[in-house]
Write an enzyme that holds these catalytic residues in place. Structure first.
Site, mmCIF file in Angstrom:
data_model
loop_
_atom_site.group_PDB
_atom_site.id
_atom_site.type_symbol
_atom_site.label_atom_id
_atom_site.label_comp_id
_atom_site.label_asym_id
_atom_site.label_seq_id
_atom_site.Cartn_x
_atom_site.Cartn_y
_atom_site.Cartn_z
ATOM 1 N N TYR A 19 0.821 -1.221 0.000
ATOM 2 C CA TYR A 19 0.000 0.000 0.000
ATOM 3 C C TYR A 19 0.853 1.269 0.000
ATOM 4 O O TYR A 19 0.729 2.098 -0.913
ATOM 5 C CB TYR A 19 -1.011 -0.034 1.165
ATOM 6 C CG TYR A 19 -1.760 1.268 1.329
ATOM 7 C CD1 TYR A 19 -2.758 1.647 0.437
ATOM 8 C CD2 TYR A 19 -1.436 2.145 2.356
ATOM 9 C CE1 TYR A 19 -3.420 2.872 0.576
ATOM 10 C CE2 TYR A 19 -2.097 3.359 2.503
ATOM 11 C CZ TYR A 19 -3.081 3.710 1.612
ATOM 12 O OH TYR A 19 -3.725 4.911 1.744
ATOM 13 N N LYS B 157 1.222 4.082 -3.035
ATOM 14 C CA LYS B 157 0.912 5.507 -2.853
ATOM 15 C C LYS B 157 2.129 6.360 -3.217
ATOM 16 O O LYS B 157 2.003 7.425 -3.825
ATOM 17 C CB LYS B 157 0.477 5.804 -1.410
ATOM 18 C CG LYS B 157 -0.815 5.165 -0.965
ATOM 19 C CD LYS B 157 -2.018 5.552 -1.790
ATOM 20 C CE LYS B 157 -2.535 6.933 -1.544
ATOM 21 N NZ LYS B 157 -3.778 7.208 -2.321
HETATM 22 N N1 LIG Z 1 -8.550 6.807 5.342
HETATM 23 C C1 LIG Z 1 -7.395 7.350 5.668
HETATM 24 O O1 LIG Z 1 -7.052 7.453 6.846
HETATM 25 C C2 LIG Z 1 -6.488 7.876 4.595
HETATM 26 C C3 LIG Z 1 -5.323 8.521 4.995
HETATM 27 C C4 LIG Z 1 -4.464 9.016 4.023
HETATM 28 C C5 LIG Z 1 -4.786 8.887 2.685
HETATM 29 N N2 LIG Z 1 -5.918 8.250 2.308
HETATM 30 C C6 LIG Z 1 -6.197 8.160 0.872
HETATM 31 O O2 LIG Z 1 -7.437 8.774 0.626
HETATM 32 C C7 LIG Z 1 -8.088 8.148 -0.475
HETATM 33 C C8 LIG Z 1 -9.499 7.787 -0.073
HETATM 34 O O3 LIG Z 1 -9.416 6.902 1.009
HETATM 35 P P1 LIG Z 1 -10.697 6.466 1.846
HETATM 36 O O4 LIG Z 1 -10.263 6.273 3.233
HETATM 37 O O5 LIG Z 1 -11.826 7.358 1.522
HETATM 38 O O6 LIG Z 1 -10.944 5.028 1.232
HETATM 39 P P2 LIG Z 1 -12.300 4.369 0.701
HETATM 40 O O7 LIG Z 1 -11.994 2.945 0.449
HETATM 41 O O8 LIG Z 1 -13.425 4.677 1.603
HETATM 42 O O9 LIG Z 1 -12.529 5.137 -0.665
HETATM 43 C C9 LIG Z 1 -11.885 4.791 -1.848
HETATM 44 C C10 LIG Z 1 -12.903 4.871 -2.964
HETATM 45 O O10 LIG Z 1 -12.228 4.498 -4.176
HETATM 46 C C11 LIG Z 1 -13.100 3.636 -4.890
HETATM 47 N N3 LIG Z 1 -12.337 2.741 -5.742
HETATM 48 C C12 LIG Z 1 -11.561 1.699 -5.348
HETATM 49 N N4 LIG Z 1 -11.087 1.059 -6.420
HETATM 50 C C13 LIG Z 1 -11.547 1.723 -7.506
HETATM 51 C C14 LIG Z 1 -11.425 1.545 -8.889
HETATM 52 N N5 LIG Z 1 -10.699 0.524 -9.382
HETATM 53 N N6 LIG Z 1 -12.043 2.404 -9.709
HETATM 54 C C15 LIG Z 1 -12.794 3.426 -9.225
HETATM 55 N N7 LIG Z 1 -12.968 3.643 -7.919
HETATM 56 C C16 LIG Z 1 -12.355 2.788 -7.078
HETATM 57 C C17 LIG Z 1 -13.847 2.846 -3.831
HETATM 58 O O11 LIG Z 1 -15.038 2.291 -4.361
HETATM 59 C C18 LIG Z 1 -14.077 3.897 -2.773
HETATM 60 O O12 LIG Z 1 -15.295 4.538 -2.958
HETATM 61 C C19 LIG Z 1 -7.234 6.953 -0.855
HETATM 62 O O13 LIG Z 1 -6.469 7.272 -1.983
HETATM 63 C C20 LIG Z 1 -6.332 6.756 0.344
HETATM 64 O O14 LIG Z 1 -5.090 6.217 -0.039
HETATM 65 C C21 LIG Z 1 -6.795 7.748 3.238
HETATM 66 C C1 LIG Z 2 -2.528 -2.611 17.766
HETATM 67 C C2 LIG Z 2 -4.010 -2.289 17.652
HETATM 68 C C3 LIG Z 2 -4.600 -2.293 19.046
HETATM 69 O O1 LIG Z 2 -5.640 -1.434 19.314
HETATM 70 C C4 LIG Z 2 -4.216 -1.000 16.931
HETATM 71 C C5 LIG Z 2 -4.104 -1.179 15.436
HETATM 72 C C6 LIG Z 2 -4.478 0.094 14.785
HETATM 73 C C7 LIG Z 2 -4.194 0.055 13.280
HETATM 74 C C8 LIG Z 2 -5.191 -0.853 12.617
HETATM 75 C C9 LIG Z 2 -4.252 1.488 12.759
HETATM 76 C C10 LIG Z 2 -3.184 2.360 13.459
HETATM 77 C C11 LIG Z 2 -2.761 3.426 12.479
HETATM 78 C C12 LIG Z 2 -3.702 3.253 11.302
HETATM 79 C C13 LIG Z 2 -3.258 3.803 9.953
HETATM 80 C C14 LIG Z 2 -2.953 5.286 9.992
HETATM 81 O O2 LIG Z 2 -3.967 5.991 10.679
HETATM 82 C C15 LIG Z 2 -2.776 5.887 8.662
HETATM 83 C C16 LIG Z 2 -3.197 5.311 7.533
HETATM 84 C C17 LIG Z 2 -2.895 5.999 6.260
HETATM 85 C C18 LIG Z 2 -3.892 5.789 5.169
HETATM 86 O O3 LIG Z 2 -3.314 6.112 3.933
HETATM 87 C C19 LIG Z 2 -4.530 4.435 5.145
HETATM 88 C C20 LIG Z 2 -4.974 3.959 6.503
HETATM 89 C C21 LIG Z 2 -3.827 3.984 7.502
HETATM 90 C C22 LIG Z 2 -2.752 3.000 7.027
HETATM 91 C C23 LIG Z 2 -4.360 3.557 8.896
HETATM 92 C C24 LIG Z 2 -4.782 2.064 8.898
HETATM 93 C C25 LIG Z 2 -5.091 1.513 10.279
HETATM 94 C C26 LIG Z 2 -3.949 1.742 11.260
HETATM 95 C C27 LIG Z 2 -2.713 0.948 10.846
#
Ligand SMILES: NC(=O)c1ccc[n+]([C@@H]2O[C@H](COP(=O)([O-])OP(=O)(O)OC[C@H]3O[C@@H](n4cnc5c(N)ncnc54)[C@H](O)[C@@H]3O)[C@@H](O)[C@H]2O)c1
Ligand SMILES: C[C@@H](CO)CCC[C@@H](C)[C@H]1CC[C@H]2[C@@H]3[C@H](O)C=C4C[C@@H](O)CC[C@]4(C)[C@H]3CC[C@]12C
Length: 394
Positions: A184, A188
């Site tokens: 992952y 990214k």
């Molecule tokens: N959730 C977090 O904490 C977090 C943190 C940092 C960055 N991000 C980034 O933010 C973005 C959104 O993350 P999120 O948490 O909303 O995830 P999410 O899974 O809720 O949303 C991702 C969306 O992308 C769509 N998708 C997946 N594969 C696809 C494809 N092949 N074609 C079209 N659409 C597709 C999914 O259906 C979904 O609606 C991601 O790029 C993720 O890497 C998330």
């Molecule tokens: C050891 C467990 C006892 O409670 C806790 C495990 C927690 C993990 C599942 C999450 C801790 C940190 C999270 C990640 C972080 O917040 C940032 C992220 C970046 C984003 O791009 C995707 C999600 C994630 C990797 C997020 C996923 C869940 C954790 C690893």
């Protein structure tokens, strides 16, 4: 906020003014005004907030295309507003579907991605969606003449690294040994590089593409699946969660509404501030407090009836590492039979157990970003969402 992957509509079915992406019957360039936007991944956790924020806070917007593999039923309610909302079911890995959706748009916000640190998807699938999908978005912009592209990257492009080095209140210029091994963060990092390298490429019509990447830390707020999982786990354990990570390990968090706002603002400002913002990366930040991952979650789960039990003696770190390794082994052994993908694995343990916090004002300096939601608002909204969940402990 709905964010379940399946959505209500199957592939090719319609929600509101909906189109199935195809170069033949997709939206055509001439149909849409200057202020048309595409929100790729617009039905995900972050994407839904971006879509709603665009509709609420972007007065120049005349048309919005929501492109996602799975369309959410909530899109239905958006079709009555003043902005023309077109829901397009499509796959970012299919170049022709992306090109059809992008054609004629002013700006693309690319938040589509496969977020998987639990081993649910294969490394190949993660690469295909996150890297090839991003290539397709870039090429679609170039071929169709869309000049502005905002990419949702991640803090994980920087770290935490597998060596466990702390990144303490760092900014975009803080030196850090980024080591990507997990599929992952690897995907990214590659995708972000592609987006930044594409800045300045000539698009159809001869003008340069302007790109930037936003790097959220751990996003929280309404619709956050992992928060939901922890809440339900706590209910199953009689209203308790057990501390596994020392409270001294700080984990960066940012409210989803502020992340969405940052996307909307930078998308708006890209044209006027192309020379400054083009090719840049920005951490997403707000006034959320610096806390450990578990203590931060308790800000919301506590008022919903859960409590965090201290277990340092019961669960020393070596035991967690052993459990995480066991989970990884089980996942590998069971793979031919079933998908075993628990939250705890060696990678998630390392991320949760390594300090990674940001402190920066780059977005404020470059495009005038200020968080739209205070910490108190963010907290209240998230608590209300948890309380509204079925089976609330309250
Ligand atoms: N959730 C977090 O904490 C977090 C943190 C940092 C960055 N991000 C980034 O933010 C973005 C959104 O993350 P999120 O948490 O909303 O995830 P999410 O899974 O809720 O949303 C991702 C969306 O992308 C769509 N998708 C997946 N594969 C696809 C494809 N092949 N074609 C079209 N659409 C597709 C999914 O259906 C979904 O609606 C991601 O790029 C993720 O890497 C998330
Ligand atoms: C050891 C467990 C006892 O409670 C806790 C495990 C927690 C993990 C599942 C999450 C801790 C940190 C999270 C990640 C972080 O917040 C940032 C992220 C970046 C984003 O791009 C995707 C999600 C994630 C990797 C997020 C996923 C869940 C954790 C690893």
């Amino acid at each position: 906020m709905g964010q379940e992957g399946g959505g209500a509509s199957g592939r090719g079915r319609c929600v509101g003014r909906l189109a199935r992406a195809s170069t033949e019957d997709g939206p055509s360039g001439g149909q849409f005004g200057y202020s048309g936007s595409v929100a790729a991944g617009g039905c995900g956790f972050l994407g839904e907030h971006v879509v709603r924020m665009l509709l609420q806070r972007e007065p120049r917007l005349s048309e919005l295309r929501v492109f996602d593999l799975h369309l959410g039923p909530w899109l239905e309610e958006l079709k009555t507003g003043p902005v023309q909302v077109t829901a397009i079911q499509g796959d970012v890995t299919q170049a022709h579907e992306v090109a059809a959706a992008v054609a004629g748009a002013h700006v693309v916000i690319h938040a589509a991605g496969l977020v998987d640190v639990f081993g649910r998807a294969s490394p190949e699938t993660i690469h295909k969606v996150n890297v090839q999908g991003t290539k397709n978005v870039i090429e679609a912009c170039v071929q169709t003449g869309t000049r502005f592209l905002v990419y949702t990257s991640s803090m994980e492009v920087v770290g935490p690294n597998i060596k466990g080095h702390p990144f303490y209140r760092g900014n975009e210029d803080t030196p850090y040994e980024a080591v990507h091994k997990h599929p992952y963060p690897c995907s990214k990092a590659q995708a972000e590089r592609l987006v930044l390298e594409a800045n300045g490429r000539e698009v159809r019509g001869g003008l340069p593409l302007v790109t930037c990447a936003l790097r959220p830390t751990g996003i929280y707020g309404e619709g956050h699946q992992i928060m939901r999982d922890f809440y339900h786990q706590g209910l199953r354990l009689g209203g308790r969660l057990f501390r596994a990570i020392p409270a001294s390990v700080e984990h960066g968090r940012v409210y989803v509404g502020n992340v969405a706002w940052m996307h909307v603002l930078v998308a708006r400002e890209l044209e006027q501030r192309a020379a400054l913002v083009g090719g840049q990366v920005y951490f997403c930040y707000d006034k959320s407090p610096y806390k450990s991952y578990e203590d931060f979650n308790m800000e919301f789960l506590g008022p919903c009836g859960l409590r965090l039990v201290e277990t340092r003696l019961l669960a020393p770190y070596w035991l967690l590492m052993l459990l995480a390794a066991l989970n990884a082994l089980l996942q590998w052994l069971l793979r031919p039979l079933l998908l075993y993908a628990p939250l705890l694995n060696p990678y998630t343990l390392a991320v949760a157990n390594t300090t990674f916090t940001v402190s920066t004002d780059k977005a404020q300096r470059h495009f005038g970003y200020e968080p739209l939601f205070s910490w108190e608002d963010s907290r209240t909204r998230t608590i209300r969402w948890v309380q509204a969940m079925e089976g609330s402990a309250q």
